[in-house]
Design a protein around this motif. Structure first.
Motif: not given
Length: 174
Positions: A53-68, A98-103, A172-173
């Motif tokens: 539940l923490h990893a998925y939103p963190t994934l979004f934050d990472y991608l969003s940050d990189r995309a600006g 993806l390591l946090p999500s996979i973990h 991962l679907g």
């Protein structure tokens, strides 16, 4: 990027776009993580569920940050940033992003607590993500060291190979 890789990223976006509005935000990834936790039958407040539940939103934050991009990503932005910051960097990019999500997924599926995924645990994993694939064949393809267990690293590598179009097991679907 190959057509297959681009198609898989577009399908991943569609999976994350839980409200079907053509863009994804943090809430969309939170919703997908909740759906997976519920599919595993895990209470949302358990430590195992909290990892995902923490990893998925963190994934979004990472991608969003990189995309600006701010609060949302369009499909084109998502595909571009995933290609540039995940696919283009190969196994290192997948491990970093993806390591946090996979973990988190491993923690949910690992019912015997050994830190690895057995064939029955893998079957449950695939059911939880609604993967329409032959579990035994997928397990064999992912179990690169042939020890009858899947390590986190084997799964990370398999997710990378899937998105690169080299493996047909959607861990991962989609």
């Amino acid at each position: 990027m190959s057509n297959k890789a681009q198609e898989r990223l577009q399908k991943r976006f569609d999976l994350y776009d839980t409200d079907n509005d053509g863009q994804i935000g943090r809430a969309d990834l939170e919703n997908e993580a909740r759906r997976i936790v519920e599919a595993f039958g895990e209470p949302a407040d358990s430590p195992r569920a909290q990892l995902l539940l923490h990893a998925y939103p963190t994934l979004f934050d990472y991608l969003s940050d990189r995309a600006g991009a701010g609060d949302t990503l369009t499909k084109d932005q998502f595909v571009q940033v995933a290609e540039e910051h995940v696919l283009a960097e190969g196994p290192a990019g997948f491990a970093r992003v993806l390591l946090p999500s996979i973990h988190g997924m491993v923690q949910l599926a690992d019912t015997d607590g050994d830190g690895q995924i057995s064939p029955p645990e893998f079957q449950k994993w695939l059911q939880a993500i609604n993967a329409d694939t032959d579990a035994a064949a997928a397990f064999q393809a992912v179990d690169t060291d042939g020890d009858g267990q899947l390590s986190v690293q084997e799964i990370v590598d398999a997710v990378g190979r899937y998105h690169a179009g080299e493996l047909d097991a959607p861990l991962l679907g989609v």
